[in-house]
Write an enzyme that holds these catalytic residues in place. Structure first.
Site, PDB file in Angstrom:
ATOM      1  N   LEU A  60       0.818  -1.203   0.000  1.00  0.00           N
ATOM      2  CA  LEU A  60       0.000   0.000   0.000  1.00  0.00           C
ATOM      3  C   LEU A  60       0.858   1.262   0.000  1.00  0.00           C
ATOM      4  CD1 LEU A  60      -2.765  -0.896   2.610  1.00  0.00           C
ATOM      5  CD2 LEU A  60      -2.766  -1.268   0.140  1.00  0.00           C
ATOM      6  N   SER A  61       0.370   2.279  -0.668  1.00  0.00           N
ATOM      7  CA  SER A  61       1.017   3.582  -0.592  1.00  0.00           C
ATOM      8  C   SER A  61       0.860   4.117   0.825  1.00  0.00           C
ATOM      9  CB  SER A  61       0.376   4.549  -1.588  1.00  0.00           C
ATOM     10  OG  SER A  61      -0.972   4.796  -1.223  1.00  0.00           O
ATOM     11  N   PRO A  62       1.742   5.010   1.263  1.00  0.00           N
ATOM     12  CA  PRO A  62       1.601   5.593   2.609  1.00  0.00           C
ATOM     13  C   PRO A  62       0.241   6.258   2.820  1.00  0.00           C
ATOM     14  CG  PRO A  62       3.785   6.040   1.767  1.00  0.00           C
ATOM     15  CD  PRO A  62       3.023   5.414   0.630  1.00  0.00           C
ATOM     16  N   ALA A  65      -2.333   3.477   3.430  1.00  0.00           N
ATOM     17  CA  ALA A  65      -2.144   2.922   4.775  1.00  0.00           C
ATOM     18  C   ALA A  65      -2.684   3.902   5.809  1.00  0.00           C
ATOM     19  CB  ALA A  65      -0.668   2.632   5.017  1.00  0.00           C
TER      20      ALA A  65
END
Length: 245
Positions: A60-62, A65
């Protein structure tokens, strides 16, 4: 490379820029502490807001997330279950918030379980429990959980996960098969809708990347072809027999 400075820049953008998907406490504080470069193969891009692929799954991208954790709203001491641990980054951020011994995670793909364990240990979160399970079945021997987060889409909340929630507990998951929406559920009722998302579906056994693919033999292929030919009738069957003479 100064990773701490890169983490701060990443979280600053998630807290204050147009995304504004992360609250400073506790999610932002936790993301500032977790070394994301331990969880991605391309460490020089670890603190950019992008997703990656690893063993047929998405890291997941930050910002994604952060959206999951903001919807989950974990608090210190909560017992948490992560369904679809992937490479372990979300579990690590949760460990910073609730304590590593309170984080449990499962994944249906055995390879990802080993990768997540190794990544978490390298990053300093070796006390997070990671097991190989069908995510829809949860982890009943460690239930009840105050929070459950599912990193895969389902048409509706899996019944077993709802049963494993503590009273007043919260389940967050992407709901839908085509168009998906991130939702939070408490006591069987939707209590929060957190915008559109796009996740891979929750897998059942046999669909994971580590599943053993059936190796159909040449003999089976031949037998299937013969049975198919013999099942035909009329002129078609006679034509096949004529060809085989």
């Amino acid at each position: 490379m100064e990773f701490a400075a890169l983490r701060d820049e990443m979280v600053d953008s998630l807290e204050h820029d147009t995304k504004a998907v992360v609250e400073a406490h506790p999610t932002g504080r936790a993301m500032r502490a977790v070394p994301r470069h331990e969880f991605v193969d391309e460490e020089h891009r670890a603190y950019t807001d992008q997703s990656f692929r690893h063993r047929d799954t998405a890291i997941l991208s930050p910002s994604m997330a952060g959206r999951l954790l903001s919807a989950l709203a974990p608090e210190a001491g909560d017992d948490v279950l992560v369904v679809g641990v992937g490479v372990g980054y979300t579990a690590a951020v949760l460990a910073e918030i609730v304590g590593g011994e309170h984080v449990h995670a499962v994944d249906i793909d055995r390879r990802l379980v080993y990768d997540a364990r190794a990544n978490l240990a390298s990053a300093g979160y070796g006390d997070v429990l990671v097991d190989c399970r069908d995510g829809a079945e949860g982890l009943p021997e460690y239930a009840p959980f105050d929070r459950i987060v599912v990193e895969a889409a389902a048409v509706d909340a899996p019944a077993a996960l709802l049963e494993q929630l503590a009273p007043g507990g919260r389940l967050v998951f992407p709901r839908g098969s085509g168009d998906q929406t991130l939702v939070a559920v408490e006591d069987g009722e939707t209590v929060g809708v957190h915008g559109p998302v796009a996740f891979a579906p929750l897998l059942v056994d046999g669909e994971q990347g580590s599943a053993v693919e059936r190796n159909r033999t040449v003999r089976e292929d031949h037998e299937r072809a013969v049975r198919a030919a013999e099942s035909r009738g009329g002129w078609e069957h006679e034509w096949i027999d004529w060809e085989n003479r």
